[in-house]
Design an enzyme around this catalytic site. Structure first.
Site, PDB file in Angstrom:
ATOM      1  N   GLU B  61       0.864  -1.173   0.000  1.00  0.00           N
ATOM      2  CA  GLU B  61       0.000   0.000   0.000  1.00  0.00           C
ATOM      3  C   GLU B  61       0.902   1.225   0.000  1.00  0.00           C
ATOM      4  O   GLU B  61       1.761   1.348   0.877  1.00  0.00           O
ATOM      5  CB  GLU B  61      -0.807  -0.006   1.297  1.00  0.00           C
ATOM      6  CG  GLU B  61      -2.296  -0.005   1.128  1.00  0.00           C
ATOM      7  CD  GLU B  61      -2.956   0.112   2.492  1.00  0.00           C
ATOM      8  OE1 GLU B  61      -2.908   1.198   3.075  1.00  0.00           O
ATOM      9  OE2 GLU B  61      -3.493  -0.902   2.964  1.00  0.00           O
ATOM     10  N   ASP B  72      -5.885   9.826   9.950  1.00  0.00           N
ATOM     11  CA  ASP B  72      -4.587   9.310  10.359  1.00  0.00           C
ATOM     12  C   ASP B  72      -4.090   9.902  11.660  1.00  0.00           C
ATOM     13  O   ASP B  72      -4.307  11.073  11.955  1.00  0.00           O
ATOM     14  CB  ASP B  72      -3.555   9.562   9.249  1.00  0.00           C
ATOM     15  CG  ASP B  72      -3.743   8.603   8.095  1.00  0.00           C
ATOM     16  OD1 ASP B  72      -3.638   7.386   8.343  1.00  0.00           O
ATOM     17  OD2 ASP B  72      -4.020   9.056   6.967  1.00  0.00           O
TER      18      ASP B  72
END
Lengths: 406, 286
Positions: B61, B72
């Protein structure tokens, strides 16, 4: 920019997916999707419940002090020698700005959802103060996210929030202003999904927030309609409001959107000047994009990274604008103009001296546009500017900008 | 057309399916390794990327950096900022993928990011360029199924999988909305929270997997809150692959000196850590 002469209605949005034409929507991580769908469901249930409307009306009257007066600014009118200028005095509300209108509405929604913990973002601190106020009133835990830079320039409001029992969390990340405070609030929400309600302060974010905030702020325009009938026996000719995220402006505009004779102007913050790149004018200097749950006009670079906004007014220092404004701009229904830091400072001083009203730096931007527009208009032109906040919180910023020692 | 080019085109869109079929054949779970493009520098990133397959990463990824990564935690926020200091744009990310594809054709590459940079690039332009570079799947954190169709039509037309997230908050009523347009695999977010903060709870993941299996035959990959080889092993027992992101990114952050310059052995250290994760994951199934 107008796509047609006029639409059947400009008051139809948002659609069931939260879109205003191409703008709006629900651009959030999956973890938050069920939550915002739950908020929407709860809000729709409130809309159908006459008890909710009655409870809100009672609080607006007895707690916030509504209706706010419609005031004929006689000396400024004389000074400009043109349009007849009125102020909608939302700075006289409890907590000193229009933000309380939305907070009272949303806190009732949160209570019905059984939420015990309220989080919010704030820029100038007005929304933070209003949120802390309603949390104190209803005995709910309150956490306010505020950019470290804004904490520095809005110290009186930070202390106010703490007095009201709120925890103010400084956000050092990114540019340490409103957009970063909103990022942190969203991160908090995603980690505290069970007990927490996110009380967004502006007419932006994922659906249903832009619609819900607009509805709660529309009390401004609805009152004005009645008050102007009483004062002048007709509708106003033009409406002027400052626009950051755009909650006070949409609250003023929305009830008049289908009265096509009423011209409307949203005033963005041009900071140090549009050409310097140091501004917060997302429509004049931005492009469509996706941030904080909605598609709208955003300040961004050629790679689609969000740019820093700049404005002397912490409440306008945000790189985006509410999606309904983006749509109204796209449709040509509302005109978006701008005023610089210096123009706002001039307007701040003029209003203080001639009307005995210290305006907040946010409506000072609206007044800066009035200063340009009013002298060119005839005496029978009825102009209403939303005085959406009082300037007490800004005296330190203004003193510094004018080089005065306190 | 050379043999290599033909293979590359044939593999387009099938690399993800092929990889999960291979994992199934070998009766083992897979490791998905996350790194942010150009973190900490374009050179060190390329060394890490090219070393990941032999370190045991079954899928890779790559994070497209964004100024406002709302889902995040601090580790990936900082890695995005390091990447953006190099002026990383989508074209740079795609160039790195093309470079990787010159020597490695089997390992699927998934791009993960936020919608604005892609929207600004253009949905169709992005899908075409990503396919050409050898991207197999895309995860856009802030693009739930309700808003995804605009991009998804172009991804589908270019053979790229649109991978959706399912979360602990996604109800049984909601899962079909997520899964109906999903392809490649489903990414189950193990914690209600942001990346790299709380630790995923194995028992909760086990229960969630049973629920996911009732709704889909697609491979289910679990991420968020997996930090150590032991956790990766424990989680992998219940799913098709486990994602480790923040913990890898933390190894990168620890290998930077006070001026942000990478230590010369940084890529080796990162790949050594990935090897320990892979050992954990690959030994998970009985």
């Amino acid at each position: 920019m107008a796509l047609a002469d006029s639409l059947n209605t400009y008051r139809g949005g948002a659609d069931e997916n939260g879109h205003f034409g191409l703008f709006g929507g629900r651009y959030v991580a999956e973890t938050l999707m069920p939550l915002i769908l739950e908020v929407e469901q709860a809000y729709n249930a409130c809309l159908k419940d006459p008890k909710f409307a009655a409870e809100l009306k009672h609080l607006n009257t007895h707690y916030a002090g509504r209706p706010s007066p419609l005031y004929f600014a006689e000396r400024l009118t004389e000074h400009f020698g043109g349009a007849k200028l009125y102020f909608k005095r939302d700075e006289l509300n409890h907590t000193g700005s229009h933000k309380i209108n939305n907070c009272l509405g949303q806190i009732l929604v949160a209570r019905r959802m059984g939420k015990k913990r309220i989080i919010a973002e704030t820029g100038a601190g007005q929304h933070g103060v209003a949120t802390a106020t309603v949390c104190a009133r209803f005995g709910l835990q309150c956490v306010i996210y505020m950019g470290a830079k804004d904490i520095e320039r809005q110290k009186p409001n930070v202390f106010r929030m703490r007095l009201l029992g709120a925890e103010v969390r400084a956000v050092e990340k990114g540019t340490a202003t409103l957009k970063d405070a909103m990022n942190e609030a969203l991160r908090d929400w995603v980690a505290n999904v069970d007990d927490t309600y996110y009380l967004i302060g502006t007419a932006a974010g994922p659906h249903p927030y832009p619609t819900m905030v607009r509805d709660f702020q529309s009390v401004i325009g609805e009152e004005l309609r009645t008050q102007m009938q009483e004062a002048e026996g007709r509708l106003p000719d033009s409406l002027i409001a400052a626009v950051g995220g755009g909650s006070n402006a949409i609250g003023l505009f929305f009830p008049f959107l289908d009265d096509v004779g009423v011209k409307m102007f949203g005033v963005e913050a041009a900071g140090r000047g549009l050409k310097t790149g140091e501004h917060a004018a997302s429509i004049a200097g931005g492009a469509p994009g996706v941030l904080h749950g909605n598609r709208t006009y955003l300040l961004q670079d050629e790679g689609g990274q969000i740019k820093d906004a700049h404005s002397i007014s912490a409440g306008l220092d945000y790189p985006g604008i509410g999606p309904e404004h983006a749509w109204l701009y796209f449709q040509g229904r509302v005109e978006y103009v701008s005023a610089t830091d210096n123009e706002a400072l001039d307007a701040f001083q003029l209003c203080s001296k001639l009307e005995g009203i210290l305006p907040a730096l946010e409506p000072s931007h609206a007044l800066a546009y009035v200063m340009r527009a009013a002298p060119k208009l005839p005496e029978d032109h009825l102009m209403v500017m939303n005085m959406c906040g009082r300037g007490d919180k800004d005296v330190f910023t203004v003193a510094e900008a004018l080089g005065a020692k306190l | 057309m050379s043999k290599v080019e033909v293979r590359a085109i044939d593999a387009q869109g099938n690399r993800i399916t092929d990889r999960f079929a291979l994992l199934k054949k070998h009766k083992r779970a897979g490791l998905v390794a996350f790194v942010t493009a150009n973190d900490p520098t374009p050179g060190v990133f390329m060394d890490i990327l090219e070393g990941l397959p032999s370190a045991g990463a079954d899928l890779i990824e790559i994070g497209i950096p964004f100024s406002d990564p709302m889902a995040d935690g601090p580790s990936i926020q900082l890695s995005s900022q390091r990447s953006l200091k190099h002026g990383t744009k989508i074209d740079d990310v795609l160039e790195a993928v093309s470079e990787f594809r010159r020597s490695e054709l089997a390992t699927p590459i998934i791009l993960m990011g936020y919608y604005n940079p892609i929207y600004h690039y253009g949905d169709q332009e992005f899908a075409e360029a990503a396919a050409k570079a050898g991207v197999d799947g895309v995860i856009i954190v802030d693009l739930p199924p309700e808003e995804a169709e605009e991009l998804n039509v172009h991804l589908r037309a270019n053979g790229i999988a649109m991978i959706f997230l399912a979360a602990p908050t996604s109800s049984d009523e909601r899962l079909p909305t997520i899964l109906n347009n999903a392809s490649g695999f489903v990414y189950y977010v193990a914690i209600a929270g942001i990346t790299g903060t709380a630790t995923a709870d194995v028992a909760a993941v086990e229960t969630a997997m049973a629920r996911m299996r009732r709704h889909t035959d697609l491979p289910v990959v679990v991420g968020f809150g997996i930090k150590t080889p032991e956790q990766a092993r424990a989680i992998s027992r219940h799913c098709d692959a486990a994602v480790v992101g923040s913990a890898i990114v933390d190894v990168i952050a620890q290998g930077l000196n006070a001026d942000g310059k990478p230590d010369p052995t940084l890529s080796t250290k990162v790949l050594e850590f990935v090897k320990t994760l892979a050992t954990g994951v690959h030994g998970a199934w009985p």
